[in-house]
Design a protein around this motif. Sequence first.
Motif, PDB file in Angstrom:
ATOM      1  N   THR A 135      22.971   8.301 -25.116  1.00  0.00           N
ATOM      2  CA  THR A 135      22.788   8.583 -26.466  1.00  0.00           C
ATOM      3  C   THR A 135      24.505   9.693 -27.263  1.00  0.00           C
ATOM      4  O   THR A 135      24.470   8.428 -28.437  1.00  0.00           O
ATOM      5  CB  THR A 135      21.961  10.225 -26.523  1.00  0.00           C
ATOM      6  OG1 THR A 135      20.746   9.382 -25.991  1.00  0.00           O
ATOM      7  CG2 THR A 135      21.867  10.092 -27.759  1.00  0.00           C
ATOM      8  N   HIS A 178      24.669  16.129 -27.735  1.00  0.00           N
ATOM      9  CA  HIS A 178      25.080  16.771 -28.950  1.00  0.00           C
ATOM     10  C   HIS A 178      26.042  17.734 -28.934  1.00  0.00           C
ATOM     11  O   HIS A 178      25.513  19.866 -29.228  1.00  0.00           O
ATOM     12  CB  HIS A 178      24.089  17.229 -30.042  1.00  0.00           C
ATOM     13  CG  HIS A 178      23.952  16.042 -30.957  1.00  0.00           C
ATOM     14  ND1 HIS A 178      25.032  14.874 -31.282  1.00  0.00           N
ATOM     15  CD2 HIS A 178      22.029  14.734 -30.493  1.00  0.00           C
ATOM     16  CE1 HIS A 178      24.207  13.928 -32.079  1.00  0.00           C
ATOM     17  NE2 HIS A 178      23.231  14.087 -31.449  1.00  0.00           N
ATOM     18  N   HIS A 193      19.700  15.984 -36.623  1.00  0.00           N
ATOM     19  CA  HIS A 193      20.924  16.316 -35.913  1.00  0.00           C
ATOM     20  C   HIS A 193      21.585  17.390 -37.947  1.00  0.00           C
ATOM     21  O   HIS A 193      20.523  17.307 -38.399  1.00  0.00           O
ATOM     22  CB  HIS A 193      21.558  14.491 -36.898  1.00  0.00           C
ATOM     23  CG  HIS A 193      21.333  13.835 -36.043  1.00  0.00           C
ATOM     24  ND1 HIS A 193      21.153  12.952 -35.715  1.00  0.00           N
ATOM     25  CD2 HIS A 193      21.992  14.090 -34.324  1.00  0.00           C
ATOM     26  CE1 HIS A 193      20.331  12.305 -34.379  1.00  0.00           C
ATOM     27  NE2 HIS A 193      21.084  12.580 -33.846  1.00  0.00           N
ATOM     28  N   HIS A 234      25.222   7.008 -31.056  1.00  0.00           N
ATOM     29  CA  HIS A 234      26.333   7.905 -31.510  1.00  0.00           C
ATOM     30  C   HIS A 234      27.914   7.210 -31.146  1.00  0.00           C
ATOM     31  O   HIS A 234      27.962   6.675 -30.230  1.00  0.00           O
ATOM     32  CB  HIS A 234      25.790   9.617 -31.064  1.00  0.00           C
ATOM     33  CG  HIS A 234      25.100  10.164 -32.102  1.00  0.00           C
ATOM     34  ND1 HIS A 234      24.397  10.467 -33.545  1.00  0.00           N
ATOM     35  CD2 HIS A 234      23.811  10.349 -31.261  1.00  0.00           C
ATOM     36  CE1 HIS A 234      24.119  10.509 -33.653  1.00  0.00           C
ATOM     37  NE2 HIS A 234      23.470  11.372 -32.448  1.00  0.00           N
ATOM     38  N   HIS A 274      17.315  18.600 -29.766  1.00  0.00           N
ATOM     39  CA  HIS A 274      17.971  17.837 -30.146  1.00  0.00           C
ATOM     40  C   HIS A 274      20.196  17.775 -30.459  1.00  0.00           C
ATOM     41  O   HIS A 274      20.937  17.454 -29.483  1.00  0.00           O
ATOM     42  CB  HIS A 274      17.895  16.404 -30.870  1.00  0.00           C
ATOM     43  CG  HIS A 274      18.464  14.837 -30.884  1.00  0.00           C
ATOM     44  ND1 HIS A 274      18.862  14.191 -29.679  1.00  0.00           N
ATOM     45  CD2 HIS A 274      19.085  14.672 -31.533  1.00  0.00           C
ATOM     46  CE1 HIS A 274      20.104  13.200 -29.649  1.00  0.00           C
ATOM     47  NE2 HIS A 274      20.447  13.627 -31.260  1.00  0.00           N
TER      48      HIS A 274
HETATM   49 FE    FE Z   1      21.651  12.503 -31.861  1.00  0.00          FE
END
Ligand code: FE
Length: 495
Positions: free
Chosen positions: A121, A167, A283, A473, A218
């Motif tokens: 990711t 993240h 996000h 990402h 997330h």
């Molecule tokens: Fe993401």
Amino acid sequence: MTNFPKTIHFIGTNTPVGIEWSARNLDVVGTIPEEIDGAFFRAVPDPALAPMFEDEIALSGDGMVAKFDIRGGVVDYAIKYVETERYKLEKEARRALFGRYRNPFTDDPSVAGKDRTVANTTPVWHGGRLLMTKEDGLGYEIDPETLETIGRFDYYGALKSETFTAHPRIDPETGEMFFFGYEAGGLASLDVAYGIADKDGNLVSEQWFQQPYCSTIHDFLITEKYAIFPIFPTTADLSRIEAGGPHWAHQQELESWVGIMPRYGKVEEMRWFKGPKGVSAFHFLNAYDDGDRIHMDVCLSDTCAFQFMREAGGVERAQQDIQGGMTRWSFDMAKPGESFESRVIGPPGDMPRIPDANQGRPHRKGWYLTINPEGGPPVLGGPVGVSFNMLLQIEPGNGRIDALPLEPGMAINEPVHVPSRDPEKDGWLLTVVDKQTGPDSFDSQLWVIDAGAVSAGPVARVPMPMPMRAQVHGWWVPRTELEKARARHAEIVPA
Ligand code: FE
Ligand code: V55
């Protein structure tokens, strides 16, 4: 690659490539500014083997780590598989052994208890270390020069959480990394771990709290004072998972929540604010303090963006009918109560970026991707199955919007931001753009865009000699950081 299902997860820009390759001195059309000096790392899911089940999804693709190395206007490229435990077991067996997305009960019995993550990711750089992350497991450390996998990273045994987010947020002044892991205590558990690593990459704190229900967390946010955990009603259910069913189901009737605590405080200080029912965001652009107020900018939609999560929850909504917008949520920490303000500040979209220096501070500008309604039918592929085809710049302070719409048949991946040495300039955006040339074939290019003039289009383009699967990402690492890490490594391991 004809043995993959012909679903949205394996066609278009999701067509499996599965080639580890590298090339030096790629052709450059135009001139790449000298001040762009460093590495653009990318996370690219790419299933090495045909799946066990026909209903396999794009999010389960084996992680590949890619690197554009840019210096003096010259570009080198390399891409390699992350050698997770799962990848190695399946490589040895020469067939898929792991079953459905985040469901170990669907695995071949030979891999019971093995690490299921595919580390696909986000490439995360912190404390001189490169990690490939996915939220269902720990990160895997990668050698930033060779892209070889060093191994699963748990802060040398210090981290207790079973998971690590894709993240984390890094404070630009202190260099600390703030992060979390949900399902920290196991499958479908309510446990969330909240951690801080110092600027050198040492774990300095880990605290656990429980979320209101087991949701897919997330992304999260920091400000200079707070850590913010938004909770949206896409939930896990252990008995459904044990029966071989989907891990996630979106519950349109359930409230959303936002948990806010002092970022250096105790999890017991968490305050819970109640949000709208059924909404979803994967996000966030940024958050910052404004006296006692907190503003956070959310890529909000009125239901979950992933079709397989909606379906599992009985939500019948076509992808193109999802509504939303870049939405500013504002909280007054001086007032009691569970409510907050909400207002739309930009068009719907996702994959947001700000300059790293603005993290947790007021941001004058932000960039994200959207689907241009006038851009023709979107190219199939990417994590949700349809690709973005327009780059947006917003200025939350004055409502100004600038856009770079692509031609029909083109798709854009998430950009990274590269700061400029000139404080008057907005820096640069680097992104891979794909142009469809056949049903499952594309010409891909790296684009270098002036972040202050996105509508002017790229100042330089790098045509890629090989097919490129859709990225999730990316992460920009300046040359100085790469060299510091290399020097430190050389001290520890003399050549
Ligand atoms: Fe993401
Ligand atoms: C996302 C991506 C994932 C995942 C869960 O963009 C959520 C959201 C690439 O993997 O497993």
